[in-house]
Each structure stands twice: as structure tokens, then as C-alpha cells.
Design an enzyme around this catalytic site. Structure first.
Site, short mmCIF file in Angstrom:
data_model
loop_
_atom_site.label_atom_id
_atom_site.label_comp_id
_atom_site.label_asym_id
_atom_site.label_seq_id
_atom_site.Cartn_x
_atom_site.Cartn_y
_atom_site.Cartn_z
CG ASP A 51 -1.76 1.15 1.43
OD1 ASP A 51 -1.63 2.14 0.67
OD2 ASP A 51 -2.60 1.11 2.35
CB ILE A 52 1.54 3.87 -2.50
CG1 ILE A 52 2.81 4.64 -2.84
CG2 ILE A 52 0.31 4.77 -2.55
CD1 ILE A 52 3.00 4.93 -4.29
CG ASN A 84 -9.14 13.77 -10.78
OD1 ASN A 84 -9.12 14.99 -10.66
ND2 ASN A 84 -9.70 12.97 -9.89
N GLY A 114 -9.63 4.93 -5.88
CA GLY A 114 -8.36 4.23 -6.05
C GLY A 114 -7.27 4.74 -5.12
CB VAL A 115 -3.61 4.92 -5.59
CG1 VAL A 115 -3.36 5.84 -6.73
CG2 VAL A 115 -2.42 4.89 -4.65
CG ASP A 116 -6.67 11.07 -6.06
OD1 ASP A 116 -6.05 11.66 -5.16
OD2 ASP A 116 -7.29 11.66 -6.97
CB SER A 150 -2.80 5.23 -16.38
OG SER A 150 -2.75 6.63 -16.47
CB THR A 151 -2.54 0.06 -14.11
OG1 THR A 151 -2.33 0.18 -12.70
CG2 THR A 151 -1.28 0.39 -14.86
N GLY A 152 -5.61 1.48 -13.07
CA GLY A 152 -6.85 1.13 -12.35
C GLY A 152 -8.04 1.69 -13.11
N1 AR6 Z 1 -1.37 1.53 -2.97
C1 AR6 Z 1 -0.79 1.17 -4.15
N2 AR6 Z 1 -1.50 0.98 -5.28
C2 AR6 Z 1 -2.83 1.13 -5.21
C3 AR6 Z 1 -3.51 1.51 -4.03
C4 AR6 Z 1 -2.72 1.71 -2.87
N3 AR6 Z 1 -3.26 2.06 -1.70
N4 AR6 Z 1 -4.84 1.59 -4.30
C5 AR6 Z 1 -5.00 1.28 -5.61
N5 AR6 Z 1 -3.79 0.99 -6.15
P1 AR6 Z 1 -6.13 4.05 -9.73
P2 AR6 Z 1 -5.67 5.51 -12.26
C6 AR6 Z 1 -3.46 0.63 -7.54
O1 AR6 Z 1 -7.50 3.67 -10.17
O2 AR6 Z 1 -5.94 4.28 -13.05
C7 AR6 Z 1 -8.87 8.19 -9.21
O3 AR6 Z 1 -10.23 8.36 -8.99
C8 AR6 Z 1 -4.53 0.08 -8.42
O4 AR6 Z 1 -4.70 -1.32 -8.20
O5 AR6 Z 1 -5.93 4.51 -8.34
O6 AR6 Z 1 -4.48 6.35 -12.61
C9 AR6 Z 1 -8.18 9.49 -9.61
O7 AR6 Z 1 -8.76 10.60 -8.93
C10 AR6 Z 1 -3.97 0.37 -9.80
O8 AR6 Z 1 -3.05 -0.65 -10.21
O9 AR6 Z 1 -5.53 5.25 -10.68
C11 AR6 Z 1 -8.44 9.54 -11.08
O10 AR6 Z 1 -9.73 10.04 -11.36
C12 AR6 Z 1 -3.16 1.65 -9.60
O11 AR6 Z 1 -3.05 1.81 -8.18
C13 AR6 Z 1 -8.36 8.10 -11.49
O12 AR6 Z 1 -8.69 7.34 -10.33
C14 AR6 Z 1 -3.80 2.89 -10.18
O13 AR6 Z 1 -5.20 2.81 -10.06
C15 AR6 Z 1 -6.96 7.71 -11.89
O14 AR6 Z 1 -6.96 6.39 -12.37
#
Ligand code: AR6
Length: 185
Positions: free
Chosen positions: A17-18, A31, A39-41, A122-124
């Protein structure tokens, strides 16, 4: 986990977990509004506390492919670098993904930071295939580390064991193309 050395820098992959990473800066997959999301945000904003959103409100957003720095507040990391990756399928997505990594690392270099942790941007929610993203991210990081800098550690934090395995495979494929990358423990 995998680990490579390039130009004195340790580049590693871990599962985790980052928000728990004790590094100088963690990168957020944000975003363009920089006002939070899922997600991570969402996880980073929850862990950092409301002062992070207050600082983000002063930044007036961020263009796709670019990044902006804030403090880390309640996080173990001193700083958060908010990077905006592309939505998969949009024009120039590979270049924009590389830019998101490149600009994040450039901010870390400009602030003379020593360690930085990235999620798989970008992978989520944004739908980028992890195998393609892994290759792009390592190439982008390596291209930044040729210049003179303070960076000692670049860590990629993958949320799942599946994502970690795909990153490791992608990194191994890319590393084979560089004579000056070595593996480490
Ligand atoms: N620690 C590490 N990696 C994580 C964590 C964590 N706690 N939580 C999720 N991931 P995403 P995006 C992974 O969707 O695709 C947001 O709403 C997850 O499994 O967080 O860049 C923003 O506000 C995936 O592999 O980001 C934007 O609107 C990776 O982090 C949008 O999502 C990225 O997934 C950005 O989408």
C-alpha cells in the site's frame, strides 16, 4: 519483489500500500482537478488527512502528463507528487504515461529528494493494461536517471500480487535491452 541498479540508483518493485511507504515522496495517480477521487488517490487523501485537500485546492489542477508537489501531512512520506496519467485509449496515451513518470521524477530531482515511490499510474480506473504500463514506466524512469541527481531509490508499489508479477515480467524484458542495468538483492 525485483531490484535493479542503474547509475547508482536502486529501482525496485514491491507489493503493498503506497500510503504506508517511508520514502521522501510518494506519487499519487490523480486526475486533472487534483481534488481527490477513488483508487490510490482516495487512499492517499484519507491517510494524509484534510490538509492535503486544502493544499490541493490552491494548485488549480494539473494537465494530463504533468505533476505537482504538496506536503504529505499525516503520511510517513514528506511529500506527495500528484501525477495525472492518461485514460487508456486517449490520443498519445503512451507518451502521456511516460511524461507522468518523467515529470514526477523531475520534481523529486529538483527538490533534491533521495527516495520516491510510484503506484502503477493509469492501470486502475484509467484502464491502462499493466503489462504495457510496466514497460513504459521503467523506460521513463531510466531516461530521467541519466542526468545528475540525488535519487537513491525508486520504488514501484503494486497493490496486488498479480500486478507485481506483471511488473516484474515487464521490467525484466526492458532491463534486458540495457547494458548498464544490473540486478541486485
Ligand atoms: N497503494 C498502491 N496501489 C494502489 C492503491 C494503494 N493504496 N490503491 C490502488 N492501487 P487508480 P488511475 C493501484 O484507479 O488508473 C482516481 O479516482 C490500483 O490497483 O488509483 O491512474 C483518480 O482521482 C492500480 O493498479 O488510478 C483519477 O480520477 C493503480 O493503483 C483516477 O482514479 C492505479 O489505479 C486515476 O486512475
Amino acid at each position: 519483489m525485483s531490484c535493479y541498479k542503474f547509475n547508482q540508483v536502486r529501482i525496485e518493485t514491491v507489493q503493498g500500500d503506497i500510503t504506508t511507504q517511508s520514502v521522501d515522496a510518494i506519487v499519487n495517480a490523480a486526475n486533472t482537478s487534483l481534488l481527490g477521487g477513488g483508487g490510490v488517490d482516495g487512499a492517499i487523501h484519507r491517510a494524509a488527512g484534510p490538509e492535503l485537500l486544502a493544499e490541493c485546492r490552491t494548485l488549480r489542477g494539473c494537465v494530463t502528463g504533468e505533476a505537482k508537489l504538496t506536503r504529505g501531512y499525516l503520511l510517513p512520506a514528506q511529500y506527495v507528487i500528484h501525477a495525472v496519467g492518461p485514460i487508456y485509449g486517449q490520443d498519445d496515451a503512451p507518451d502521456l504515461l511516460a511524461s507522468a513518470y518523467h515529470n514526477s521524477l523531475q520534481i523529486a530531482i529538483n527538490h533534491k529528494l533521495r527516495s520516491i515511490a510510484f503506484p502503477a499510474i493509469s492501470t486502475g480506473i484509467y484502464g491502462y493494461p499493466i503489462n504495457e504500463a510496466a514497460r513504459i514506466s521503467l523506460r521513463a524512469v531510466i531516461s530521467c536517471l541519466h542526468q545528475s541527481h540525488t535519487i537513491e531509490l525508486v520504488r514501484f508499489v503494486l497493490f496486488t500480487s498479480e500486478a507485481l508479477a506483471i511488473f516484474n515480467e515487464g521490467f525484466a524484458a526492458v532491463a534486458r535491452n540495457y547494458d548498464d542495468i544490473t540486478t541486485c538483492l
